[in-house]
Design a protein around this motif. Structure first.
Motif, PDB file in Angstrom:
ATOM      1  N   TRP A   1       0.859  -1.180   0.000  1.00 16.55           N
ATOM      2  CA  TRP A   1       0.000   0.000   0.000  1.00 16.55           C
ATOM      3  C   TRP A   1       0.891   1.223   0.000  1.00 16.55           C
ATOM      4  O   TRP A   1       1.628   1.458   0.938  1.00 16.55           O
ATOM      5  N   GLU A   2       0.798   2.006  -1.078  1.00 17.96           N
ATOM      6  CA  GLU A   2       1.749   3.100  -1.253  1.00 17.96           C
ATOM      7  C   GLU A   2       1.579   4.166  -0.178  1.00 17.96           C
ATOM      8  O   GLU A   2       0.476   4.439   0.271  1.00 17.96           O
ATOM      9  N   ALA A   3       2.688   4.785   0.215  1.00 19.03           N
ATOM     10  CA  ALA A   3       2.629   5.963   1.083  1.00 19.03           C
ATOM     11  C   ALA A   3       1.907   7.056   0.310  1.00 19.03           C
ATOM     12  O   ALA A   3       2.025   7.112  -0.915  1.00 19.03           O
ATOM     13  N   PRO A   4       1.174   7.930   0.930  1.00 18.66           N
ATOM     14  CA  PRO A   4       0.964   8.092   2.364  1.00 18.66           C
ATOM     15  C   PRO A   4      -0.212   7.296   2.918  1.00 18.66           C
ATOM     16  O   PRO A   4      -0.653   7.578   4.021  1.00 18.66           O
ATOM     17  N   PHE A   5      -0.711   6.305   2.167  1.00 16.63           N
ATOM     18  CA  PHE A   5      -1.924   5.629   2.643  1.00 16.63           C
ATOM     19  C   PHE A   5      -1.609   4.418   3.496  1.00 16.63           C
ATOM     20  O   PHE A   5      -2.337   4.095   4.416  1.00 16.63           O
ATOM     21  N   GLY A   6      -0.532   3.731   3.166  1.00 17.18           N
ATOM     22  CA  GLY A   6      -0.201   2.536   3.943  1.00 17.18           C
ATOM     23  C   GLY A   6       0.728   2.875   5.088  1.00 17.18           C
ATOM     24  O   GLY A   6       0.973   4.036   5.408  1.00 17.18           O
ATOM     25  N   ILE A   7       1.246   1.814   5.714  1.00 15.54           N
ATOM     26  CA  ILE A   7       2.226   1.994   6.775  1.00 15.54           C
ATOM     27  C   ILE A   7       3.608   1.922   6.145  1.00 15.54           C
ATOM     28  O   ILE A   7       3.896   1.005   5.377  1.00 15.54           O
ATOM     29  N   THR A   8       4.435   2.896   6.468  1.00 19.29           N
ATOM     30  CA  THR A   8       5.763   2.935   5.880  1.00 19.29           C
ATOM     31  C   THR A   8       6.813   2.672   6.948  1.00 19.29           C
ATOM     32  O   THR A   8       6.682   3.167   8.064  1.00 19.29           O
ATOM     33  N   PHE A   9       7.819   1.884   6.597  1.00 18.96           N
ATOM     34  CA  PHE A   9       8.995   1.764   7.451  1.00 18.96           C
ATOM     35  C   PHE A   9      10.167   2.373   6.714  1.00 18.96           C
ATOM     36  O   PHE A   9      10.354   2.105   5.526  1.00 18.96           O
ATOM     37  N   VAL A  10      10.915   3.216   7.397  1.00 22.31           N
ATOM     38  CA  VAL A  10      12.017   3.918   6.760  1.00 22.31           C
ATOM     39  C   VAL A  10      13.276   3.716   7.579  1.00 22.31           C
ATOM     40  O   VAL A  10      13.253   3.848   8.799  1.00 22.31           O
ATOM     41  N   ALA A  11      14.362   3.378   6.891  1.00 23.25           N
ATOM     42  CA  ALA A  11      15.654   3.327   7.576  1.00 23.25           C
ATOM     43  C   ALA A  11      16.535   4.392   6.965  1.00 23.25           C
ATOM     44  O   ALA A  11      17.028   4.219   5.856  1.00 23.25           O
ATOM     45  N   ASP A  12      16.691   5.526   7.658  1.00 23.61           N
ATOM     46  CA  ASP A  12      17.703   6.476   7.231  1.00 23.61           C
ATOM     47  C   ASP A  12      18.896   6.325   8.176  1.00 23.61           C
ATOM     48  O   ASP A  12      18.915   5.417   9.008  1.00 23.61           O
ATOM     49  N   MET A  13      19.871   7.199   8.034  1.00 22.00           N
ATOM     50  CA  MET A  13      21.079   7.041   8.858  1.00 22.00           C
ATOM     51  C   MET A  13      20.736   7.063  10.347  1.00 22.00           C
ATOM     52  O   MET A  13      21.195   6.222  11.112  1.00 22.00           O
ATOM     53  N   LEU A  14      19.907   8.046  10.748  1.00 19.22           N
ATOM     54  CA  LEU A  14      19.577   8.163  12.170  1.00 19.22           C
ATOM     55  C   LEU A  14      18.939   6.874  12.681  1.00 19.22           C
ATOM     56  O   LEU A  14      19.384   6.301  13.684  1.00 19.22           O
ATOM     57  N   SER A  15      17.901   6.400  11.957  1.00 22.77           N
ATOM     58  CA  SER A  15      17.216   5.184  12.415  1.00 22.77           C
ATOM     59  C   SER A  15      18.175   4.017  12.502  1.00 22.77           C
ATOM     60  O   SER A  15      18.167   3.276  13.484  1.00 22.77           O
ATOM     61  N   SER A  16      18.996   3.839  11.450  1.00 26.78           N
ATOM     62  CA  SER A  16      19.803   2.623  11.465  1.00 26.78           C
ATOM     63  C   SER A  16      20.911   2.700  12.517  1.00 26.78           C
ATOM     64  O   SER A  16      21.235   1.679  13.116  1.00 26.78           O
ATOM     65  N   ILE A  17      21.441   3.901  12.757  1.00 22.09           N
ATOM     66  CA  ILE A  17      22.433   4.015  13.842  1.00 22.09           C
ATOM     67  C   ILE A  17      21.775   3.646  15.173  1.00 22.09           C
ATOM     68  O   ILE A  17      22.331   2.901  15.984  1.00 22.09           O
ATOM     69  N   MET A  18      20.546   4.144  15.382  1.00 18.15           N
ATOM     70  CA  MET A  18      19.868   3.861  16.640  1.00 18.15           C
ATOM     71  C   MET A  18      19.554   2.379  16.774  1.00 18.15           C
ATOM     72  O   MET A  18      19.638   1.808  17.868  1.00 18.15           O
ATOM     73  N   VAL A  19      19.176   1.740  15.655  1.00 18.44           N
ATOM     74  CA  VAL A  19      18.870   0.309  15.713  1.00 18.44           C
ATOM     75  C   VAL A  19      20.127  -0.485  16.068  1.00 18.44           C
ATOM     76  O   VAL A  19      20.074  -1.418  16.878  1.00 18.44           O
TER      77      VAL A  19
END
Lengths: 505, 138
Positions: free
Chosen positions: A64-82
């Motif tokens: 389901w395309e954004a902005p209608f579905g649920i999106t998961f995004v990994a940018d630098m900040l997210s992946s460093i935190m993970v």
């Protein structure tokens, strides 16, 4: 492949389900827990290297395309935190092997730990605000149970404060989400970043921004909403305290970072940055003053969490690339050092049989290596070169001087002194002074009887985390490079929007 | 308090309510209903049986440990995402098979997911009810 974005969330879930299915095999639980955390660490490192090489990854769940579905995004900040959270998860898994009693293990300690990791990773990776709310709940509910597991009266008392305050902040969060949806018509973070500057009816935006600041302020234990933290963090077993101290408040800081650099940067919410600056000064000062007054090691360290949160908020409120990178580096440094100090307090408790600094002493005489292991995170936290805290504080203070916030820089420096003072207090009281109970003092029988394997399991995480603190300090450049890249991505939302919405408007 | 009327009725009601819960589960995708509601109704059926006949009888009728039901539900829900992973589609993409049989129609992974939710809700509700009942007894 973008599917890797889901793995840090899916893996702990699968591990937890397997454990619930074989609920009586405690040995299997222990092994699965450690193996699951190690695998998660591996996957998140792969994720980080993919994001570093190939830019922001996004995944639209169910197609389901954004902005209608649920999106998961990994940018630098997210992946460093993970990566940071998986790393702390792994060390906690080791430490739990040495310290958690069998009764807790039978009552789903390990599955809860995995679900907690799932919630934390989900909060870091989601690109949708309502979904963020859901991950916060996953994280909170498992943390509630971890907090009361064992059922001592002291734990229940702490948990009531923790649960009440956090539920309150969740309902504020939900109200804010509702108003935001009514105003902007979307909850997708990238879509919001794009739409908010163009909105016609802007009256409620500042209200929404303040509500989000309050709710994340509670989660991050920011002044004046911090009092639940020192009231509850000293009650559960050390392994639980340590993972809470390392990660939970940082999820709140992460959310503030994400919201107030990517989404709310327009005029109506710009005053938030001023408010955050003032609050950060109070957070730093009140936290450290609270710590100076404490003699219970865990309470002392709990107050330090608050004080350190102040530095991160200060840096991210400055909004320059250097400051954001500094805030992120500070966060990672703090996750490592703070968790490590909690682990160490657990060992000291085991050796001397008390949390109270006035009742213990003389550890250095019998365990000089432990003293060295303590000094690394303690001096790191205070900001002594060449350890990681020096660079973290240097970046934050440099950013503060660049933007001419001299008063705040002064506060930050004074607070640093007091941090050093209270770390030295632990050193003096627990390690240096003679044991008040005389030569040798109390040696905890339980510790001496522990099999060597279990002893190794509680020392190993401290060695690992201490090494990381030293490595961050001596080999600063590559890590700063990552943080800097993350900061640039945050301040220019364009790439993020493109990655989620595929370049279409 | 034992009531012979309730006890007799609950034996038939258990079956009826379970059938109704499955009906709700299958109706769910396009109309009101679904795994969550179905699971609640199924749990209510067992709760009624427990009120009429006591906890031991209810546990015997249920046969499985509620925790096992929770785990089975979660496994089913996770399994419903596997086809999307195997086929290389985006995570949780739905797959449908048109059976062509009247009344059954299209069957797909969302049904499997709903089935997982059904068992999850059933297991959680029952484990709460059963532990409260045991607390009361002791």
């Amino acid at each position: 492949m973008n599917r890797i974005v889901m793995l840090p969330i899916l893996m702990p879930l699968c591990t937890a389900v397997a454990m619930i299915f074989f609920r009586r095999r405690i040995l299997l639980h222990r092994m699965l827990n450690a193996a699951g955390m190690a695998a998660m660490l591996g996957v998140s490192l792969v994720l980080l290297s993919n994001v570093k090489a190939g830019g922001i990854l996004s995944l639209q769940v169910g197609g389901w395309e954004a902005p209608f579905g649920i999106t998961f995004v990994a940018d630098m900040l997210s992946s460093i935190m993970v990566v940071a959270s998986a790393f702390i998860g792994f060390t906690t898994a080791l430490y739990s092997l040495g310290t958690i009693d069998e009764k807790r293990e039978h009552y789903f300690y390990y599955p809860l730990l995995q679900i907690l990791m799932m919630g934390i990773n989900g909060a870091f990776l989601t690109g949708d605000i309502f979904n963020l709310y859901v991950w916060f709940e996953v994280m909170l509910i498992s943390s509630f149970v971890l907090l009361v597991l064992g059922g001592r009266p002291q734990q229940l008392e702490g948990a009531i404060k923790y649960v009440t305050l956090n539920l309150l902040s969740s309902s504020v969060f939900l109200a804010a989400v509702g108003i935001l949806y009514g105003t902007a018509g979307t909850l997708n973070m990238a879509d919001l970043a794009q739409r908010i500057p163009l909105l016609e009816h802007r009256e409620l935006l500042s209200v929404v921004a303040v509500l989000f600041m309050i709710t994340f302020g509670v989660k991050a234990a920011m002044f004046p909403l911090f009092f639940w933290l020192p009231a509850s963090y000293h009650t559960p077993p050390v392994a639980v305290s340590a993972i809470f101290a390392g990660l939970l408040t940082k999820v709140g800081v992460y959310a503030i970072m994400r919201f107030f650099t990517t989404i709310f940067v327009h005029e109506e919410a710009a005053f938030i940055h001023q408010v955050l600056l003032v609050l950060s000064a109070f957070t730093m000062a009140v936290g450290v003053l609270g710590a100076v007054a404490q003699y219970d090691m865990r309470k002392l360290l709990s107050f330090h969490i608050i004080s350190q949160i102040g530095y991160m908020i200060f840096a991210l409120a400055l909004q320059s690339p250097l400051a954001i990178a500094g805030a992120l580096f500070y966060m990672i440094h703090n996750i490592v050092a703070k968790t490590n100090l909690f682990y160490l307090s657990g060992i000291i408790r085991r050796l001397k049989g008390s949390w109270d600094l006035r009742e213990i002493g003389g550890i250095y005489r019998f365990y000089p290596m432990l003293g060295l292991l303590f000094l690394v995170p303690a001096l790191g936290l205070a900001g002594i070169p060449p350890l990681s805290g020096f660079w973290a504080k240097f970046l934050v203070i440099k950013a503060g001087l660049d933007s001419e916030h001299y008063l705040l820089v002064g506060v930050a420096l004074c607070v640093s002194m007091l941090t050093l003072f209270s770390m030295i207090k632990i050193w003096n009281e627990a390690f240096w002074k003679d044991d008040p109970l005389g030569e040798g003092g109390v040696e905890d029988e339980a510790y001496l009887k522990m099999p060597g394997m279990r002893k190794a399991m509680i020392v190993l995480p401290i060695v690992i985390l201490g090494t990381v603190t030293v490595v961050f300090g001596l080999w600063f450049d590559p890590f700063f490079g990552l943080a800097d890249k993350a900061a640039l991505e945050l301040l220019d939302a364009g790439e993020y929007i493109d990655a989620v919405l595929g370049g279409k408007s | 308090m034992y009531s012979i009327i309730l006890s007799t009725a609950s034996r038939y009601l258990l079956l009826l309510l379970l059938i109704f819960s499955v009906f709700l589960l299958l109706r769910g995708h396009n109309e009101p209903g679904g795994g969550f509601v179905g699971g609640l109704v199924a749990a209510a059926a067992y709760a009624l049986y427990f009120i009429a006949n006591g906890i031991e009888a209810a546990k015997t009728v249920l046969r499985f440990d509620p925790l096992r039901i929770i785990a089975a539900g979660l496994i089913t829900a996770i399994a419903s995402t596997l086809p999307s992973l195997v086929a290389g589609e985006r995570f949780m993409t739905a797959f449908w098979i048109d059976t062509g049989i009247p009344f059954i129609g299209k069957v797909g992974t969302p049904l499997l997911f709903d089935l997982g939710i059904y068992f999850l809700v059933l297991g959680i509700t029952l484990s709460i009810i059963f532990s409260l009942a045991e607390e009361d007894r002791s």
